[in-house]
Design a protein around this motif. Structure first.
Motif, short mmCIF file in Angstrom:
data_model
loop_
_atom_site.label_atom_id
_atom_site.label_comp_id
_atom_site.label_asym_id
_atom_site.label_seq_id
_atom_site.Cartn_x
_atom_site.Cartn_y
_atom_site.Cartn_z
N SER A 1 -2.02 13.94 -5.03
CA SER A 1 -3.24 13.12 -5.38
C SER A 1 -3.34 12.80 -6.75
N ARG B 1 4.53 2.66 -1.85
CA ARG B 1 4.41 3.52 -2.95
C ARG B 1 5.31 4.73 -2.44
N MET B 2 5.54 4.75 -1.04
CA MET B 2 6.53 5.66 -0.38
C MET B 2 7.95 5.40 -0.89
N GLY C 1 0.70 -1.27 -0.22
CA GLY C 1 0.02 0.03 -0.04
C GLY C 1 0.57 1.23 -0.01
N LYS C 2 0.68 2.12 0.98
CA LYS C 2 1.02 3.28 0.95
C LYS C 2 2.52 3.39 1.27
N ARG C 3 2.95 2.35 2.21
CA ARG C 3 4.29 2.35 2.33
C ARG C 3 5.22 1.83 1.23
#
Length: 260
Positions: A109, A75-76, A71-73
């Protein structure tokens, strides 16, 4: 910076892409990976940002597992890894500056990036990235109006605008002529030296590997069979990596290496 811990990759059908790889790549290195087609060098490179998923083991970036990230991790972590492809991967109908700004997509975004609403600091980053690769005057030209070498420079600028800590380049000069090849490799080396961005490049040409790398990694049948400096990468070492004498078409200069 990048750490492979007992990494293996087995493709459907049983083909082994990587076999129990243990490898550490330090911050700021300019690493060139060499090997025959099918040896596993692209699998090794693309597993770093999970374009290829590994079967077992773990890959760490700055001590954090990208293998386990979701997820976000994930993507980061990917945001810090720029990718340069043989085929450039530009939006051909878009302008150069819009292609470079694609490196900023991970910071905003989806709606904002779809509308092209990039803030002033992003624009400044993009223009500075183009300046670094001597493409500033092409900022508002369409990508499909550029030569192959110019398109590859735009892809390098995109990685710079991304503020990548790592640049991965998969055969970035395979489709370019000798003069343009050296211009692109010069850009990558200069950026590595000026910024300290860790750079990992797959190359077909062994003489380029010797000329540009600070470290050469040889891959054969999914295993690392050589890891050393360009000085240590003798003709005999390359013959061992390839399992045969290196042919003329594996040198930019076009001459075969004699085993010694």
């Amino acid at each position: 910076m990048i750490r492979f811990n007992q990494v293996s990759k087995v493709y459907p059908g049983g083909t082994v892409g990587l076999n129990n790889i243990d490898l550490t790549i330090g911050k700021g290195e300019f690493v060139v990976i060499v090997g025959l087609s099918g040896a596993g060098k692209s699998t090794l490179l693309r597993s770093i940002n999970r374009l290829h998923e590994i079967t077992s083991g773990e890959i760490l970036i700055d001590g954090q597992s990208i293998t386990a990230a979701q997820g976000k991790r994930l993507r980061m972590m990917r945001r810090g890894i720029g990718m340069i492809f043989q085929s450039f991967n530009l939006v051909k109908r878009s302008t150069v500056i819009r292609n470079v700004l694609a490196g900023r997509v991970g910071y905003h975004s989806t709606l904002r990036t779809m509308l092209g609403l990039f803030p002033k600091p992003d624009m400044e980053l993009a223009f500075d990235a183009l300046r670094r690769v001597n493409m500033l005057e092409k900022a508002y030209q369409r990508a499909d109006q550029l030569s192959g070498g110019q398109q590859q420079r735009v892809s390098i600028a995109r990685a710079l605008a991304q503020e990548a800590k790592i640049i991965l380049a998969d055969e970035p000069v395979a489709s370019l002529d000798p003069l343009t090849t050296r211009q692109v490799m010069d850009d990558l080396r200069r950026i590595n030296r000026e910024t300290g961005i860790t750079t990992v490049v797959n190359l077909h040409y062994v003489d380029l590997a010797r000329e540009y790398a600070t470290r050469i990694i040889g891959v054969r049948a999914g295993e690392i069979v050589f890891d050393g400096t360009p000085i240590q990468a003798t003709d005999a070492a390359f013959s061992e990596i390839y399992g045969r004498p290196v042919s003329g078409d594996e040198r930019l200069g076009g001459q075969a290496l004699e085993a010694n």
